[in-house]
Write a protein that holds these residues in place. Structure first.
Motif, PDB file in Angstrom:
ATOM      1  N   LEU A  99       0.827  -1.221   0.000  1.00 56.36           N
ATOM      2  CA  LEU A  99       0.000   0.000   0.000  1.00 56.36           C
ATOM      3  C   LEU A  99       0.857   1.265   0.000  1.00 56.36           C
ATOM      4  CD1 LEU A  99      -3.052  -0.842   2.290  1.00 56.36           C
ATOM      5  CD2 LEU A  99      -2.969  -0.626  -0.203  1.00 56.36           C
ATOM      6  N   LEU A 100       2.008   1.218   0.661  1.00 59.13           N
ATOM      7  CA  LEU A 100       2.908   2.378   0.606  1.00 59.13           C
ATOM      8  C   LEU A 100       3.318   2.660  -0.834  1.00 59.13           C
ATOM      9  CD1 LEU A 100       5.230   1.793   3.699  1.00 59.13           C
ATOM     10  CD2 LEU A 100       3.718   3.747   3.343  1.00 59.13           C
ATOM     11  N   PHE A 101       3.678   1.599  -1.557  1.00 64.53           N
ATOM     12  CA  PHE A 101       4.052   1.771  -2.962  1.00 64.53           C
ATOM     13  C   PHE A 101       2.850   2.211  -3.798  1.00 64.53           C
ATOM     14  CE2 PHE A 101       8.037  -0.321  -2.057  1.00 64.53           C
ATOM     15  CZ  PHE A 101       8.880   0.247  -2.987  1.00 64.53           C
ATOM     16  N   ALA A 102       1.711   1.573  -3.584  1.00 71.56           N
ATOM     17  CA  ALA A 102       0.520   1.931  -4.365  1.00 71.56           C
ATOM     18  C   ALA A 102       0.127   3.386  -4.124  1.00 71.56           C
ATOM     19  CB  ALA A 102      -0.642   1.002  -4.015  1.00 71.56           C
ATOM     20  N   ALA A 103       0.181   3.815  -2.869  1.00 77.77           N
ATOM     21  CA  ALA A 103      -0.173   5.198  -2.552  1.00 77.77           C
ATOM     22  C   ALA A 103       0.830   6.170  -3.166  1.00 77.77           C
ATOM     23  CB  ALA A 103      -0.239   5.386  -1.038  1.00 77.77           C
ATOM     24  N   THR A 106       0.350   6.200  -7.132  1.00 72.60           N
ATOM     25  CA  THR A 106      -0.946   6.612  -7.689  1.00 72.60           C
ATOM     26  C   THR A 106      -1.535   7.846  -7.024  1.00 72.60           C
ATOM     27  OG1 THR A 106      -2.211   5.214  -6.175  1.00 72.60           O
ATOM     28  CG2 THR A 106      -1.499   4.221  -8.271  1.00 72.60           C
ATOM     29  N   ASN A 107      -0.875   8.356  -6.003  1.00 74.32           N
ATOM     30  CA  ASN A 107      -1.412   9.467  -5.217  1.00 74.32           C
ATOM     31  C   ASN A 107      -2.743   9.133  -4.567  1.00 74.32           C
ATOM     32  OD1 ASN A 107       0.726  11.212  -5.484  1.00 74.32           O
ATOM     33  ND2 ASN A 107      -0.104  12.237  -7.293  1.00 74.32           N
ATOM     34  N   ALA A 108      -3.009   7.856  -4.362  1.00 75.10           N
ATOM     35  CA  ALA A 108      -4.217   7.437  -3.645  1.00 75.10           C
ATOM     36  C   ALA A 108      -4.007   7.704  -2.149  1.00 75.10           C
ATOM     37  CB  ALA A 108      -4.489   5.967  -3.897  1.00 75.10           C
ATOM     38  N   HIS A 109      -5.082   7.794  -1.436  1.00 78.10           N
ATOM     39  CA  HIS A 109      -5.033   8.105   0.000  1.00 78.10           C
ATOM     40  C   HIS A 109      -5.305   6.835   0.802  1.00 78.10           C
ATOM     41  CE1 HIS A 109      -4.724  12.323  -0.971  1.00 78.10           C
ATOM     42  NE2 HIS A 109      -5.730  12.162  -1.813  1.00 78.10           N
ATOM     43  N   PHE A 110      -4.221   6.094   1.082  1.00 80.66           N
ATOM     44  CA  PHE A 110      -4.330   4.846   1.823  1.00 80.66           C
ATOM     45  C   PHE A 110      -3.817   4.978   3.258  1.00 80.66           C
ATOM     46  CE2 PHE A 110      -3.637   2.780  -2.524  1.00 80.66           C
ATOM     47  CZ  PHE A 110      -4.990   2.501  -2.691  1.00 80.66           C
ATOM     48  N   GLY A 111      -3.668   6.181   3.741  1.00 82.08           N
ATOM     49  CA  GLY A 111      -3.075   6.411   5.064  1.00 82.08           C
ATOM     50  C   GLY A 111      -3.785   5.665   6.171  1.00 82.08           C
TER      51      GLY A 111
END
Length: 157
Positions: A99-103, A106-111
């Protein structure tokens, strides 16, 4: 970042820096799993030694072997639980890294998801350590020297 835009080396480097701590945690969990596997192996070996002795014994000796094999069975179950919880923690840490890489890419908000997965991982590894502590206590009590042996004296000739 937009899905079609190229990712800069700097962005990837920053993501790798963020992911380093969880990866070190994975290394620690791996070392703990190695310790657990070693203990499990010794417990299994001891139970295999006792099985024929148990079957061939009678009376008080049989009861003593039966008691020991029951303790070993409990210890196997405890170590297996500690291994399960540790592997669960490792899988959750892997999900954190993904998820760190995906966020980052992609600038997604997975915090929130990352934080919850990390918390779940810490709970799992903490429970794994606690179960391992119980197993070591059970094991140390099982190897105590019986009082009749401590009080044993050789009869004079």
């Amino acid at each position: 970042m937009f899905p079609g835009s190229p990712t800069s080396v700097t962005t990837v480097a920053q993501i790798i820096q963020l992911a380093v701590a969880p990866v070190f945690l994975l290394a620690g969990i791996g070392a703990f799993l190695n310790v657990c596997a070693g203990r499990l192996s010794r417990i299994v070996d001891r139970s295999r030694e006792i099985e024929p002795l148990l079957i061939a014994s009678r009376g008080a000796e049989h009861d003593r072997w039966l008691g020991e094999i029951r303790v070993l069975d409990r210890r196997m179950a405890l170590v297996s639980r500690a291994i399960f919880l540790s592997v669960l923690a490792a899988v959750l840490i892997c999900a954190v890294v993904v998820l760190l890489f995906a966020a980052g890419l992609t600038n997604a908000h997975f915090g929130t998801a990352i934080a919850l997965l990390f918390i779940a991982s810490m709970i799992a590894i903490g429970l794994g350590f606690a179960v391992f502590l119980v197993e070591t206590r059970v094991g140390s009590r099982a190897v105590r020297i019986r009082s009749e042996l401590l009080a044993h004296e050789v009869e004079p000739d």
